[in-house]
Scaffold this active site. Structure first.
Site, mmCIF file in Angstrom:
data_model
loop_
_atom_site.group_PDB
_atom_site.id
_atom_site.type_symbol
_atom_site.label_atom_id
_atom_site.label_comp_id
_atom_site.label_asym_id
_atom_site.label_seq_id
_atom_site.Cartn_x
_atom_site.Cartn_y
_atom_site.Cartn_z
ATOM 1 N N ASP A 1 0.967 -1.106 0.096
ATOM 2 C CA ASP A 1 0.036 0.026 0.080
ATOM 3 C C ASP A 1 0.848 1.373 0.095
ATOM 4 O O ASP A 1 2.064 1.036 0.340
ATOM 5 C CB ASP A 1 -0.940 -0.041 1.340
ATOM 6 N N ASP B 1 -6.654 -1.596 5.507
ATOM 7 C CA ASP B 1 -5.963 -2.442 4.467
ATOM 8 C C ASP B 1 -6.362 -4.051 5.145
ATOM 9 O O ASP B 1 -5.948 -4.972 4.602
ATOM 10 C CB ASP B 1 -4.621 -2.421 4.269
#
Length: 622
Positions: free
Chosen positions: A322, A519
């Site tokens: 990410d 996430d």
């Protein structure tokens, strides 16, 4: 060395001296037998007791049974020195293994020391120590210099330096002041802190970490499961094999060849066969390798939830990141206002008010750039559109704040920004009013982290982000990441990881690295989910398989190298132990190997395998 180990060491020394002294005495017959029985019982009484209990509990086939049968048989055949020596060297091997396990546990124990014993609360001007479990959310606790922070909370009063090394593996202290969040497990090094608790003790960071580490041994790797099943069938098989070796050849000599049966010779071979066959090296060294790997990693601030994840991590060939909060600091700053139809201050005011109910870093950066108190009463009809932005009424005016997709959604033409950064477009009452440029900052070690991963053998690095494509490509180019996918919604990230998983070949695995807050779905879906900078993040500790307890992306490569070193040692021990045992079993069955060779095949191989296993503890220089 603990008391139990010291007692075993004393028994080993006493039995060794007695065995050598008796061997030099010119005595024979029953007197020699009786004298040798003394050091044998000194060194082997506990093994005989365990073997007897195993027989009574119908759990016959273990290493205690093998040692008991082999040594009693050797003494019965008159091989007194060899019988005592087998038991003696077996106990030396056990002592060595016990010490090695203790050494690997020390890293875990150091982590366990973060558990607080008490919390201070102020009653009538005096401090009282109470159990952390009794502290409720919203209570103010006092942490004095030298004490552990017992519960997560926010500093209300005081400044101090906190030692976070037990959690992060880093020696650099963290400075805190009023308004800062602090987590349990840190040690207050300087000033007095008054902290208002935000969690109960059972939900605090320290409790979650301890639970994670304590349960890590329950999640076994494929190698450990293989060894467990192998030993279950292997030990009975070699026992029956030894019995056949003791009985069948003499019967063949008697019945088929008409020769006199050499019972003593074949029984000795069978006993040698039993000593050689003991699976200690495998049964002890494989779990020890994983345990030491998890312990060594935890000392470096890398928490692995189980040896199965350590094994999977060793096969990772693709690492997916990410962007925000993982490779960048997640600290957004307004660096410009362009194409504005309103005064800059007014545009920032409207944007900051429209975003005031959001906890997103961009919202906070807008509020910081505005710099004045937000009047929440002036904001109404807030509509947050995932992956687009926010539409709200501010002082009765409709304000849309978001990306180009939001502008297209409401039918407003957004003007292009020629600088790289996150562009926040603003439309007021359906008219384009300008855009605000916000830039994120790369983490200092981000470049080195990507370089270290490639050096560690990672074949493919990928970055996923919901950010603008130009920003994403600029960051990826600066970090030298192989591939980037931008403007993704949370669901798109999961879909992209699914696609990347399908592209992995053979045993190759995929790891996803995220900040653990938003996430969680992707962390759960990847072969290995790695949570970055997860201090105090419940979502990270719950969803990830590997938790990096600080904000250093360099530890991703270190975690991979720890896992690979651990698995390399496991495979070395399996091949070495099985190879030596197979050779010695053959030599023993043929009568070439005697009991001393058997001692090496059992204890020697175990000691070498354990020595190799504890190398996984030494990870700091990887």
């Amino acid at each position: 060395m603990n008391k139990k180990q010291k007692k075993v060491l004393i028994r080993i020394i006493v039995a060794s001296v007695m065995m050598v002294a008796i061997a030099l005495l010119p005595v024979k017959g029953w007197l020699r037998f009786g004298l040798f029985l003394i050091p044998y019982l000194v060194i082997g009484y506990d093994i005989l007791r365990k073997a007897g209990k195993g027989i009574l509990n119908r759990q016959v086939f273990d290493e205690n049974f093998l040692m008991a049968v082999a040594t009693v048989g050797a003494i019965a055949l008159g091989e007194y020195t060899e019988g005592v020596a087998v038991m003696l060297f077996y106990q030396i091997g056990e002592l060595f293994q016990s010490y090695a396990v203790g050494k690997s546990r020390r890293n875990i124990s150091e982590l366990m020391d973060i558990r607080p014993d008490y919390a201070n609360i102020e009653v009538n001007g005096k401090l009282e120590q109470i159990d952390p479990d009794e502290v409720e959310i919203g209570c103010v606790i006092v942490v004095q210099p030298g004490e552990k922070v017992p519960i997560d909370g926010i500093v209300e009063e005081g400044n101090a330096s906190l030692n976070t090394s037990a959690l992060t593996g880093e020696s650099k202290p963290r400075e805190v002041q009023p308004g800062d969040e602090v987590i349990s497990g840190c040690i207050n090094m300087t000033g007095v802190l008054r902290i208002r608790t935000t969690k109960e003790f059972g939900e605090s960071t320290v409790s979650k970490i301890l639970d994670l580490v304590e349960n890590s041994s329950s999640k076994k790797s494929r190698s450990e499961n293989f060894i467990t099943k192998f030993a279950k069938y292997y030990t009975p098989a070699v026992c029956y094999g030894a019995l056949a070796l003791a009985v069948l050849p003499p019967l063949v000599q008697m019945l088929l060849l008409g020769q006199s049966a050499a019972w003593g010779d074949w029984i000795y071979r069978a006993l040698t066969f039993l000593v050689i066959s003991c699976p200690c090296a495998l049964v002890i060294s494989i779990p020890l390798s994983f345990f030491a790997g998890i312990g060594g990693a935890s000392h470096e601030g890398v928490l692995v939830k189980g040896s199965n994840y350590l094994e999977t991590l060793s096969d990772v060939r693709c690492v997916v990141f990410d962007k925000t909060g993982t490779m960048t600091q997640g600290v957004f700053k307004v660096v410009g206002v362009h194409h504005n139809a309103l005064e800059e201050k007014e545009l920032l005011r409207l944007a900051a008010h429209a975003e005031c109910h959001s906890s997103h870093p961009i919202s906070k950066s807008l509020q910081q750039a505005y710099g004045e108190e937000i009047n929440a009463g002036a904001v109404s009809d807030v509509e947050e559109i995932g992956g687009n932005g926010v539409i709200a009424k501010v002082d009765g005016r409709t304000v849309a704040v978001g990306n180009a997709k939001l502008m297209r959604r409401i039918g407003v033409e957004a003007k292009e920004c020629h600088k790289v950064g996150t562009v926040v477009h603003v439309a007021v009452d359906g008219e384009y009013s300008g855009h605000i440029l916000i830039a994120d900052v790369l983490k200092p070690a981000a470049k080195d982290a990507v370089r270290a991963l490639h050096k560690a053998g990672i074949e493919r690095t990928v970055m996923l982000t919901g950010d603008d494509s130009r920003v994403a490509e600029s960051v990826a180019a600066e970090l030298q990441i192989d591939e980037v996918h931008s403007e993704l919604l949370p669901a798109d990230k999961v879909e992209m990881v699914e696609k990347l998983l399908g592209e992995q070949k053979g045993k190759a695995k995929l790891a996803f690295v995220g900040d653990g807050i938003n996430d969680a779905p992707v962390l759960s879906r990847a072969d290995v989910g790695i949570a970055m900078g997860a201090l105090g993040s419940d979502a990270a500790i719950e969803a990830a398989d590997v938790v990096l307890m600080d904000d250093d992306p360099l530890k991703i490569a270190k975690a991979v190298r720890i896992a690979r070193k651990c698995l390399r040692i496991v495979h070395q021990n399996i091949v070495f132990a099985l190879g030596v045992k197979a050779l010695c079993l053959l030599l023993g069955a043929l009568g070439i190997a005697n009991m001393w060779v058997a001692i090496f095949a059992d204890v020697g191989v175990m000691v070498l395998a354990v020595l190799n296993a504890i190398r996984t503890l030494f990870v700091s220089k990887l």
